[in-house]
Design a protein around this motif. Structure first.
Motif, PDB file in Angstrom:
ATOM      1  N   UNK A  19       0.822  -1.213   0.000  1.00  0.00           N
ATOM      2  CA  UNK A  19       0.000   0.000   0.000  1.00  0.00           C
ATOM      3  C   UNK A  19       0.854   1.260   0.000  1.00  0.00           C
ATOM      4  N   UNK A  20       2.062   1.201   0.521  1.00  0.00           N
ATOM      5  CA  UNK A  20       2.972   2.335   0.458  1.00  0.00           C
ATOM      6  C   UNK A  20       2.584   3.495   1.350  1.00  0.00           C
ATOM      7  N   UNK A  21       1.664   3.289   2.280  1.00  0.00           N
ATOM      8  CA  UNK A  21       1.211   4.348   3.173  1.00  0.00           C
ATOM      9  C   UNK A  21       1.749   4.112   4.585  1.00  0.00           C
ATOM     10  N   UNK A  22       1.753   5.145   5.422  1.00  0.00           N
ATOM     11  CA  UNK A  22       2.234   4.962   6.793  1.00  0.00           C
ATOM     12  C   UNK A  22       1.418   3.957   7.605  1.00  0.00           C
ATOM     13  N   UNK A  23       0.100   3.894   7.339  1.00  0.00           N
ATOM     14  CA  UNK A  23      -0.779   2.917   7.983  1.00  0.00           C
ATOM     15  C   UNK A  23      -1.613   2.255   6.896  1.00  0.00           C
ATOM     16  N   UNK A  24      -1.726   0.933   6.948  1.00  0.00           N
ATOM     17  CA  UNK A  24      -2.425   0.188   5.902  1.00  0.00           C
ATOM     18  C   UNK A  24      -3.604  -0.585   6.459  1.00  0.00           C
ATOM     19  N   UNK A  25      -4.658  -0.697   5.666  1.00  0.00           N
ATOM     20  CA  UNK A  25      -5.742  -1.626   5.957  1.00  0.00           C
ATOM     21  C   UNK A  25      -5.241  -3.048   5.755  1.00  0.00           C
ATOM     22  N   UNK A  26      -5.557  -3.931   6.704  1.00  0.00           N
ATOM     23  CA  UNK A  26      -5.168  -5.331   6.600  1.00  0.00           C
ATOM     24  C   UNK A  26      -6.352  -6.213   6.983  1.00  0.00           C
ATOM     25  N   UNK A  27      -6.215  -7.499   6.725  1.00  0.00           N
ATOM     26  CA  UNK A  27      -7.216  -8.477   7.124  1.00  0.00           C
ATOM     27  C   UNK A  27      -7.230  -8.558   8.654  1.00  0.00           C
ATOM     28  N   UNK A  28      -8.367  -8.313   9.310  1.00  0.00           N
ATOM     29  CA  UNK A  28      -8.390  -8.405  10.770  1.00  0.00           C
ATOM     30  C   UNK A  28      -7.910  -9.739  11.308  1.00  0.00           C
ATOM     31  N   UNK A  29      -8.138 -10.823  10.553  1.00  0.00           N
ATOM     32  CA  UNK A  29      -7.721 -12.146  11.002  1.00  0.00           C
ATOM     33  C   UNK A  29      -6.208 -12.324  10.970  1.00  0.00           C
ATOM     34  N   UNK A  30      -5.500 -11.401  10.294  1.00  0.00           N
ATOM     35  CA  UNK A  30      -4.046 -11.521  10.194  1.00  0.00           C
ATOM     36  C   UNK A  30      -3.326 -10.957  11.416  1.00  0.00           C
ATOM     37  N   UNK A  31      -4.060 -10.290  12.316  1.00  0.00           N
ATOM     38  CA  UNK A  31      -3.443  -9.646  13.469  1.00  0.00           C
ATOM     39  C   UNK A  31      -3.681 -10.463  14.737  1.00  0.00           C
ATOM     40  N   UNK A  32      -2.662 -10.537  15.574  1.00  0.00           N
ATOM     41  CA  UNK A  32      -2.783 -11.160  16.893  1.00  0.00           C
ATOM     42  C   UNK A  32      -2.828 -10.035  17.928  1.00  0.00           C
ATOM     43  N   UNK A  33      -4.024  -9.658  18.324  1.00  0.00           N
ATOM     44  CA  UNK A  33      -4.227  -8.545  19.249  1.00  0.00           C
ATOM     45  C   UNK A  33      -4.767  -9.096  20.566  1.00  0.00           C
ATOM     46  N   UNK A  34      -4.203  -8.653  21.663  1.00  0.00           N
ATOM     47  CA  UNK A  34      -4.439  -9.298  22.953  1.00  0.00           C
ATOM     48  C   UNK A  34      -5.474  -8.610  23.827  1.00  0.00           C
ATOM     49  N   UNK A  35      -5.891  -7.395  23.485  1.00  0.00           N
ATOM     50  CA  UNK A  35      -6.818  -6.658  24.340  1.00  0.00           C
ATOM     51  C   UNK A  35      -8.046  -6.231  23.548  1.00  0.00           C
ATOM     52  N   UNK A  36      -9.172  -6.136  24.228  1.00  0.00           N
ATOM     53  CA  UNK A  36     -10.422  -5.761  23.564  1.00  0.00           C
ATOM     54  C   UNK A  36     -11.264  -4.905  24.499  1.00  0.00           C
ATOM     55  N   UNK A  37     -11.879  -3.875  23.942  1.00  0.00           N
ATOM     56  CA  UNK A  37     -12.866  -3.057  24.632  1.00  0.00           C
ATOM     57  C   UNK A  37     -14.180  -3.241  23.896  1.00  0.00           C
ATOM     58  N   UNK A  38     -15.192  -3.797  24.572  1.00  0.00           N
ATOM     59  CA  UNK A  38     -16.471  -4.096  23.930  1.00  0.00           C
ATOM     60  C   UNK A  38     -17.576  -3.117  24.310  1.00  0.00           C
ATOM     61  N   UNK A  39     -17.404  -2.324  25.370  1.00  0.00           N
ATOM     62  CA  UNK A  39     -18.389  -1.371  25.894  1.00  0.00           C
ATOM     63  C   UNK A  39     -19.566  -2.054  26.586  1.00  0.00           C
ATOM     64  N   UNK A  40     -19.554  -3.393  26.652  1.00  0.00           N
ATOM     65  CA  UNK A  40     -20.693  -4.113  27.222  1.00  0.00           C
ATOM     66  C   UNK A  40     -20.860  -3.863  28.719  1.00  0.00           C
ATOM     67  N   UNK A  41     -19.788  -3.471  29.399  1.00  0.00           N
ATOM     68  CA  UNK A  41     -19.870  -3.240  30.840  1.00  0.00           C
ATOM     69  C   UNK A  41     -20.180  -1.786  31.190  1.00  0.00           C
ATOM     70  N   UNK A  42     -20.525  -0.989  30.182  1.00  0.00           N
ATOM     71  CA  UNK A  42     -20.819   0.423  30.392  1.00  0.00           C
ATOM     72  C   UNK A  42     -22.326   0.688  30.331  1.00  0.00           C
ATOM     73  N   UNK A  43     -22.756   1.749  31.015  1.00  0.00           N
ATOM     74  CA  UNK A  43     -24.158   2.143  30.961  1.00  0.00           C
ATOM     75  C   UNK A  43     -24.535   2.535  29.535  1.00  0.00           C
TER      76      UNK A  43
END
Length: 216
Positions: A19-43
């Motif tokens: 893509x040649x850009x500083x930040x690129x769109x990628x397949x979400x399944x290609x990333x190993x990300x360890x933290x998640x915020x779902x907002x489910x515990x918020x009012x």
């Protein structure tokens, strides 16, 4: 369906490398990300949801409208962000009724930015900017788009000193996950802002971030 297929094709790791850009769109399944915020515990609430007039601090990231030093203008009902961010990158809320809301949507709690029409007007829901400031700098992240109706979104990325890394456009919008990878593996994404011109507005769900631990 043709446009969605083209977007999925663009989200492959090979496309990110090319893509040649500083930040690129990628397949979400290609990333190993360890933290998640779902907002489910918020009012939250149905309809316009639960209005939030201040910044929203959660574990690992804080949510608001823009960063200190920037100005917010309107493009129709939608927010547009202009100007350079100050150093250090500092999150700001929008005016009362024009910041954020948490809404029960299709069984999930999602985060809306509220535009100039203001809470609780439907014309403002999802039209506002959403700014995110991470507690620690990131090299990759992902989140779910909710409520998209073939419009367009733009994500701007920033370093901790307020300097601009670059933009990533998402078009067409829809109900799917998007993921972003910093070129060269640089871990300097301190924050980002999402704006949109979708006819129905956009919401955010399930923000994922965080590197796997180095076990070497």
């Amino acid at each position: 369906m043709i446009r969605l297929a083209a977007l999925i094709l663009a989200l492959t790791p090979s496309a990110a490398l090319a893509c040649g850009a500083p930040v690129c769109l990628v397949d979400p399944a290609s990333l190993s990300l360890t933290r998640i915020i779902t907002f489910e515990d918020q009012r939250s609430g149905a309809g316009p949801g639960h209005n939030i007039d201040e910044v929203l601090p959660l574990l690992g990231a804080t949510f608001g409208e823009h960063f200190a030093g920037q100005s917010v203008t309107a493009r129709g009902a939608h927010d547009e962000i202009f100007g350079d961010a100050f150093s250090p990158l500092t999150l700001m809320a929008g005016p009362a009724g024009q910041n954020l809301s948490l809404v029960n949507f299709a069984g999930n709690t999602v985060l809306n930015g509220y535009g100039r029409a203001g809470f609780p007007k439907r014309d403002g829901q999802g039209e506002g900017a959403i700014a995110v400031l991470f507690d620690q700098d990131q090299s990759a992240l992902a989140f779910d788009l909710r409520g998209g109706e073939d419009g367009a979104a733009l994500v701007h990325f920033y370093r901790r000193d307020g300097s601009f890394i670059g933009p990533v456009a998402i078009q067409p919008t829809g109900e799917f996950a998007v993921a972003f990878l910093r070129s060269g593996g640089h871990a300097d994404i301190a924050g980002f802002i999402v704006t949109n011109t979708d006819p129905q507005g956009l919401a955010m769900d399930s923000l994922r971030f965080g590197k796997p631990p180095d076990l070497s």
